[in-house]
Scaffold this active site. Sequence first.
Site, PDB file in Angstrom:
ATOM      1  N   SER A   5       1.042  -1.137  -0.553  1.00 32.06           N
ATOM      2  CA  SER A   5       0.231  -0.062   0.090  1.00 32.06           C
ATOM      3  C   SER A   5       0.806   1.395   0.004  1.00 32.06           C
ATOM      4  CB  SER A   5      -1.270   0.000   1.165  1.00 32.06           C
ATOM      5  OG  SER A   5      -1.889  -0.872   1.108  1.00 32.06           O
ATOM      6  N   LYS A  19      -0.030   3.803  -2.546  1.00 37.47           N
ATOM      7  CA  LYS A  19      -1.573   4.515  -2.516  1.00 37.47           C
ATOM      8  C   LYS A  19      -0.843   6.466  -2.553  1.00 37.47           C
ATOM      9  CE  LYS A  19      -4.865   1.931  -0.519  1.00 37.47           C
ATOM     10  NZ  LYS A  19      -4.441   0.451  -0.812  1.00 37.47           N
ATOM     11  N   SER A  33      -5.689   3.518   4.884  1.00 37.49           N
ATOM     12  CA  SER A  33      -5.573   2.687   3.473  1.00 37.49           C
ATOM     13  C   SER A  33      -6.311   1.537   2.420  1.00 37.49           C
ATOM     14  CB  SER A  33      -4.164   1.740   4.186  1.00 37.49           C
ATOM     15  OG  SER A  33      -3.956   1.246   3.128  1.00 37.49           O
TER      16      SER A  33
END
Length: 306
Positions: A127, A130, A183
């Site tokens: 993640s 992101k 997240s």
Amino acid sequence: MQESVLLQEGRARRAAREALARRARRRRRVRAVAVIIGTGCVALLAFMASAASGPSTNGARGQVRAPAVAALHRPARSDPYGAMLAPAAQRVNVRLKLAVQSGLLFDVRTGRVLWERKPTRARAIASLTKMMTALVVVAHARPSDRVLITRQAVHFSGSGVGLLPLGKRVSLETLLYGLLLPSGNDAAIALAQHVAGTRARFIAMMNARSRAMGLSCTHFTTVSGIVDQGNYSCSTDLARLAHAVLTQRVLAPIVATRDAVLPFPIKGGKLWLYNNNPLLRLEYPGADGVKTGFTTAAGPCLVAAP
């Protein structure tokens, strides 16, 4: 009565001092950004990955293969991230119990590297993806936009906000908090579709932004990081991404937020979100973010700005 007034005034003065201190910390930015890729190592100020040997995975076996990219090189001297090593007296001696695959610690103010170990080795990043998702979103949309929650966003996998109301519109700013604090993979899908119409087009925008930023060992195949195959970066590039997030006026205060209460179109009208960043959860002094993540191939991940 007088005592009550004095107590209120005292609390107001303390709150004002705390607000000034927070603003001062943000003006100073962070002293350093640390990116470490290890073997399941638990350490503060680190980006950590599993012992797998490359950035993309085979879905059936969870093995990681080396990326098909050209020579991964150190940034040029004009680059503010890793332009040169600091003088020996300023370098940091990092001692970790487990073997570290790759890592980088650099001073944000000077750009000098304080410690490094194979900083251009490409790895799966989960993640941490992101960070780029957020940068592309704020470059092509406004925080005041209303984002339609589609069926694809509701039927997500992995971590998520989990309460996105199908068919309703949610503030883009709220979804950015959902993207960067817990997240949320569902938030990533909704934001990507709002900006580009489809995830495929949004991923193309992510890779175009990567090339424009000169990220030499980065490639994206997912808007959220849930897919490891073909989705990778390295410590040097992640440092660039972290700095871009920390200097973006919308994103910087979001990644520095420990928890938030936001307007949301559900019963009660509010959404409570909490940041996964352990430095913020533990109230580490001066922590300003940046991003956590986890997949089996990438392992526990953290790009930190203390």
